[in-house]
Design an enzyme around this catalytic site. Sequence first.
Site, PDB file in Angstrom:
ATOM      1  N   LYS A 140       0.845  -1.194   0.000  1.00 24.82           N
ATOM      2  CA  LYS A 140       0.000   0.000   0.000  1.00 24.82           C
ATOM      3  C   LYS A 140       0.881   1.244   0.000  1.00 24.82           C
ATOM      4  CE  LYS A 140      -1.890   2.314   3.423  1.00 24.82           C
ATOM      5  NZ  LYS A 140      -1.676   3.693   2.913  1.00 24.82           N
ATOM      6  N   GLY A 152       7.246   4.500   8.393  1.00 25.15           N
ATOM      7  CA  GLY A 152       6.379   5.651   8.644  1.00 25.15           C
ATOM      8  C   GLY A 152       6.613   6.190  10.038  1.00 25.15           C
ATOM      9  N   SER A 153       5.553   6.719  10.628  1.00 25.61           N
ATOM     10  CA  SER A 153       5.708   7.401  11.922  1.00 25.61           C
ATOM     11  C   SER A 153       5.865   6.405  13.071  1.00 25.61           C
ATOM     12  CB  SER A 153       4.497   8.297  12.178  1.00 25.61           C
ATOM     13  OG  SER A 153       3.340   7.515  12.280  1.00 25.61           O
ATOM     14  N   THR A 154       6.525   6.859  14.117  1.00 31.24           N
ATOM     15  CA  THR A 154       6.697   6.019  15.308  1.00 31.24           C
ATOM     16  C   THR A 154       5.335   5.712  15.935  1.00 31.24           C
ATOM     17  OG1 THR A 154       8.926   6.814  15.655  1.00 31.24           O
ATOM     18  CG2 THR A 154       7.816   5.938  17.585  1.00 31.24           C
ATOM     19  N   GLY A 170       3.844   2.926  14.037  1.00 31.42           N
ATOM     20  CA  GLY A 170       4.679   1.754  14.315  1.00 31.42           C
ATOM     21  C   GLY A 170       4.279   1.082  15.626  1.00 31.42           C
ATOM     22  N   GLU A 211      10.445   0.590  10.309  1.00 32.96           N
ATOM     23  CA  GLU A 211      11.454   1.633  10.073  1.00 32.96           C
ATOM     24  C   GLU A 211      10.754   2.958  10.353  1.00 32.96           C
ATOM     25  OE1 GLU A 211      13.179   4.512   8.735  1.00 32.96           O
ATOM     26  OE2 GLU A 211      13.100   3.716   6.681  1.00 32.96           O
ATOM     27  N   CYS A 215      13.705  10.278   7.089  1.00 33.42           N
ATOM     28  CA  CYS A 215      13.741   9.788   8.467  1.00 33.42           C
ATOM     29  C   CYS A 215      15.148   9.875   9.052  1.00 33.42           C
ATOM     30  CB  CYS A 215      13.230   8.364   8.526  1.00 33.42           C
ATOM     31  SG  CYS A 215      13.901   7.340   7.227  1.00 33.42           S
ATOM     32  N   GLU A 269      10.831  14.674  16.111  1.00 31.62           N
ATOM     33  CA  GLU A 269      11.013  14.676  14.659  1.00 31.62           C
ATOM     34  C   GLU A 269      10.101  15.734  14.033  1.00 31.62           C
ATOM     35  OE1 GLU A 269       9.627  11.196  12.324  1.00 31.62           O
ATOM     36  OE2 GLU A 269      11.601  11.273  11.389  1.00 31.62           O
TER      37      GLU A 269
END
Length: 494
Positions: free
Chosen positions: A199, A251-253, A256, A273, A307, A404
């Site tokens: 996706k 993507g974002s933490t 995740g 990641e 990132c 971030e």
Amino acid sequence: MAKDDKKDNTLKLKFDSARNLAPAPESKSIAKIKPQYELFINGSFVKPESGKYFDTINPATEEKLSQVAEASPADVDKAIKSAKSAYQKVWSKMPGKERAKYIFRISRMIQEKAREFAVVESLDGGKPIRESRDFDVPTAANHFFYYAGWADKLNYAFPTKTPRPVGVASQIIPWNFPLLMAAWKIAPALATGNTVVLKSAETTPLTALMLAELIQEADLPPGVVNIITGAGETGAAMVSHPDTDKIAFTGSTDVGKIIQKAVASTHKKVTLELGGKAANIIFDDAPLDQAVEGVINGIFFNQGHVCCAGSRLYVQESVYDIVLRKLKDRLETLIVGDPLDKNTDIGAINSRGQLETIQKYLKIGVQEGGEIYQSSCPLPKKGFFCSPTLFTNVSQSSRIAQEEIFGPVLSILTFRTEDEVIEKANNTPYGLSAGVWTDKGSKIFNMTTKLRAGVVWANTFNKFDPTSPFGGFKESGFGREGGLHGLMPYLHLD
Ligand code: NAI
Ligand code: MG
């Protein structure tokens, strides 16, 4: 000093005139974007069950480029079932050397269509054409080429083991490197005998859909690669599907963490990641011009949408003044504007939402007592743009030094000793990458062993190669992509 100043002024004049260069836009005519795209499932383009579509725009002009299908859980189910069937009937049984031929073919076909991929990438995501043309697209082709080479050599890669594929890989990618992330994810999965449902991110679906067309043209057996579009709900349906055997997420933490919770106590293998807050560290013995150029490249490259961006700069106190002056001078020479113009250094911010996030952090930085310095380069009237920004007078605990931002914003701090900078650099929740600038090899070795980051660059920054593994420590995630290590998450190795 006087001589140095004169040299810098000459440089500035040179770049001032560069900013006045006549526009040199890449032609859009090569990009054949369709008005509407369907879902690529089981080798065909099919309409979404819900009949729903959403727009993707050009962030540099805010104009609609196309509309793409929104995959519902029913579509996700169809895609994963087709991947499972292709895995059981065809792909897991095919000899490695045969799988390799398909993967090599994809690599060659990306090279043939490189110009179109680059233009579409810049139109859909806002990144400068120089970057999509010279980095994203060739590196994507290289990933397929590199992993094609492994497909028939897995027994040599893991000589004491019996490598077996995992099954169906659900892969979810972000918007900062849309084609390249697709390549990072799909190439190792195919080489190891897995099938895929991928996706793309909601703001940048077009190059993944072009890749779907290319994969159809390459005659891959139906269902081996399925490419779908949608937002977070679509991703969540992929993660929770019982026939997903492996999840690869970038993507974002925050997301995740949601994924890790969702797969706890299931059989699913996961690699994540996530975000980063990389420290770039300049020692007083470093070649300063080279270091400044590396810092500029490390944070303003791709609008800071990286990132592993070097978003924190630590400068040894004795060279702080000169480094700051050089940075400000270089900042003034950067060209912000039309992503399709070959002179552009900094393109458009990927979406209105991301621009708002960056602007929020600019306010926070000032409120926390940071001193802000922005380039005087004029910004285009339309579209989402942000001036490259430096913050000084930043404390280690400032939010702009800890969180971030994912934009062209650099926080600058100072240090005196090696031990002090190691402690400061490691003091964030993240650990994806870092950079060290020094003339001394022993210092490089000391830093690389003590910095808690997956990648440490020495006297360079943001260098990528399909043969070297990439991934994080701490809240930057786990698992590695790239290189031999990138095969492991797609294999049972017992
Ligand atoms: P995001 O993490 O929401 O989006 C990344 C991908 O995950 C997209 O394809 C999205 O559709 C999907 N997704 C969203 N929610 C999901 C869920 N619950 N389950 C499964 N998939 C889901 O990132 P977003 O909102 O676009 O950006 C927010 C921040 O994340 C950025 O400001 C940046 O700090 C960070 N980020 C980090 C990236 C990296 O390369 N590590 C890439 C993109 C964003
Ligand atoms: Mg778009």
